[in-house]
Motif scaffolding. Structure first.
Motif, PDB file in Angstrom:
ATOM      1  N   PHE A   1       0.719  -1.292  -0.037  1.00 38.63           N
ATOM      2  CA  PHE A   1      -0.095   0.035   0.007  1.00 38.63           C
ATOM      3  C   PHE A   1       0.797   1.230  -0.008  1.00 38.63           C
TER       4      PHE A   1
ATOM      5  N   TYR B   1       2.399   1.958  -3.494  1.00 35.29           N
ATOM      6  CA  TYR B   1       1.109   2.679  -4.302  1.00 35.29           C
ATOM      7  C   TYR B   1       0.879   3.922  -3.808  1.00 35.29           C
ATOM      8  N   ILE B   2       0.919   4.359  -2.763  1.00 28.04           N
ATOM      9  CA  ILE B   2       0.630   5.749  -2.392  1.00 28.04           C
ATOM     10  C   ILE B   2       2.047   6.581  -2.793  1.00 28.04           C
TER      11      ILE B   2
ATOM     12  N   ARG C   1       1.884   7.599  -6.200  1.00 29.44           N
ATOM     13  CA  ARG C   1       0.774   8.317  -6.434  1.00 29.44           C
ATOM     14  C   ARG C   1       0.969   9.966  -6.084  1.00 29.44           C
TER      15      ARG C   1
ATOM     16  N   ILE D   1      -1.114   5.125   5.041  1.00 25.58           N
ATOM     17  CA  ILE D   1      -2.120   4.269   4.504  1.00 25.58           C
ATOM     18  C   ILE D   1      -1.774   2.704   4.730  1.00 25.58           C
TER      19      ILE D   1
ATOM     20  N   THR E   1      -9.671   4.752  -2.404  1.00 28.84           N
ATOM     21  CA  THR E   1      -8.621   4.276  -1.523  1.00 28.84           C
ATOM     22  C   THR E   1      -9.095   3.735  -0.304  1.00 28.84           C
TER      23      THR E   1
ATOM     24  N   GLU F   1      -5.025  13.128   4.336  1.00 28.53           N
ATOM     25  CA  GLU F   1      -4.649  11.674   4.726  1.00 28.53           C
ATOM     26  C   GLU F   1      -5.336  11.446   6.025  1.00 28.53           C
TER      27      GLU F   1
ATOM     28  N   THR G   1      -8.851  10.482   5.346  1.00 24.20           N
ATOM     29  CA  THR G   1      -8.740   9.114   4.817  1.00 24.20           C
ATOM     30  C   THR G   1      -8.545   8.241   5.717  1.00 24.20           C
TER      31      THR G   1
END
Length: 300
Positions: free
Chosen positions: A79, A82-83, A86, A93, A218, A273, A276
């Protein structure tokens, strides 16, 4: 039906806490006081009395930690990679996808299903759960923010040296040394320990009132990773490992299948963040009411 009956009281108390917080029958100041005494006194006494009397035996096997933390760290890395691609920044995350609420949800769940025998394995996991994952997150965040943010070992130790860890360590010390405590002291510790689980679940419910239920790709990905992929990886790895008892594997799978622990918020960056992560905690807790019984049924 057994799975539903086991989990129903847990989420009922969470709902009670949510209603108390939502209606403000439990004011922010009184909720803060309840949270303080729960985490500083009740739960440490629960962990102390539980591990002090537990037959440790197989629970001290490194195999237990390998089966749980290899999948956890793989999810953490996946994860975060991936973040990172991005946004170009370190985030919490990955920690959200790998850190379970094993104290507030795990302990009452394992107690209801397996009793003291199952708690032995969960306590062994709890002894290093925060230490491993929080240390990994702190190191990752520090390295990702540049040299000026390198981890401070002293501050990390202060973060990890909380009453829950102290309770585990004291309980382990009593267990290993065979130290005998006076009966009146055991009685007081037992009374305090009994208050731990119901108060903790109410605190979880009150805490959820601080978050809004919102979704995004997400958030859904984190919840699916936490509630489905993580326990599936633990089950697959544990099934391939010789020497791990069925009871230990069941406890590890349920621990992995729990909702995201609220402590993850402490590592989230303010702003988007944090929103999220907070929404992921809320949604994973709601979804766990349905996914945990499915995992119980799947494992018989």
């Amino acid at each position: 039906m057994t799975a539903i009956l086991a989990i129903l009281p847990i989420f009922t108390l969470i709902v009670v806490g949510y209603v108390l917080g939502w209606r403000q029958w439990l004011t922010p100041s009184s909720a803060g006081g309840l949270s303080w005494v729960t985490f500083k006194l009740f739960l440490p006494c629960l962990l102390l009395t539980g591990i002090a009397r537990a037959p440790l035996g197989d629970a001290l096997s490194p195999l237990l930690l390998v089966v749980y933390f290899v999948p956890a760290l793989l999810l953490f890395a996946g994860f975060n990679l991936y973040i990172r691609r991005r946004t170009g920044q370190a985030s919490a995350i990955g920690l959200s996808a790998s850190y379970s609420n094993n104290v507030l949800i795990g302990i009452p769940l394992v107690t209801a299903l397996f009793g003291a025998q199952g708690l032995v394995y969960l306590f062994a996991l709890l002894a290093v759960h925060s230490l491993i994952l929080f240390s990994t997150q702190s190191l990752y965040a520090a390295l990702g923010q540049g040299r000026e943010q390198r981890p401070n070992v002293l501050s990390l130790l202060k973060t990890l040296a909380n009453p829950l860890v102290v309770g585990l360590l004291l309980g382990g010390l009593i267990n290993v040394t065979g130290l005998s405590l006076p009966d009146p002291l055991w009685q007081v510790l037992d009374w305090l320990a009994r208050a731990g689980l119901p108060c903790a679940l109410i605190v979880v419910g009150v805490g959820l009132t601080r978050y809004r239920l919102r979704t995004s790709p997400t958030i859904w990905a984190v919840c699916v990773g936490k509630l489905m992929i993580f326990p599936l990886m633990v089950l697959a790895l544990g099934s391939l490992m010789p020497g791990l008892s069925p009871l230990a594997l069941h406890v590890l799978v349920l621990a992995a299948a729990g909702p995201i622990g609220v402590n993850v918020l402490a590592f989230a960056q303010p702003g988007e963040e944090q929103h999220t992560v907070g929404a992921s905690i809320f949604l994973s807790t709601l979804l766990a009411a349905g996914t945990l019984p499915l995992w119980m049924l799947a494992m018989g």
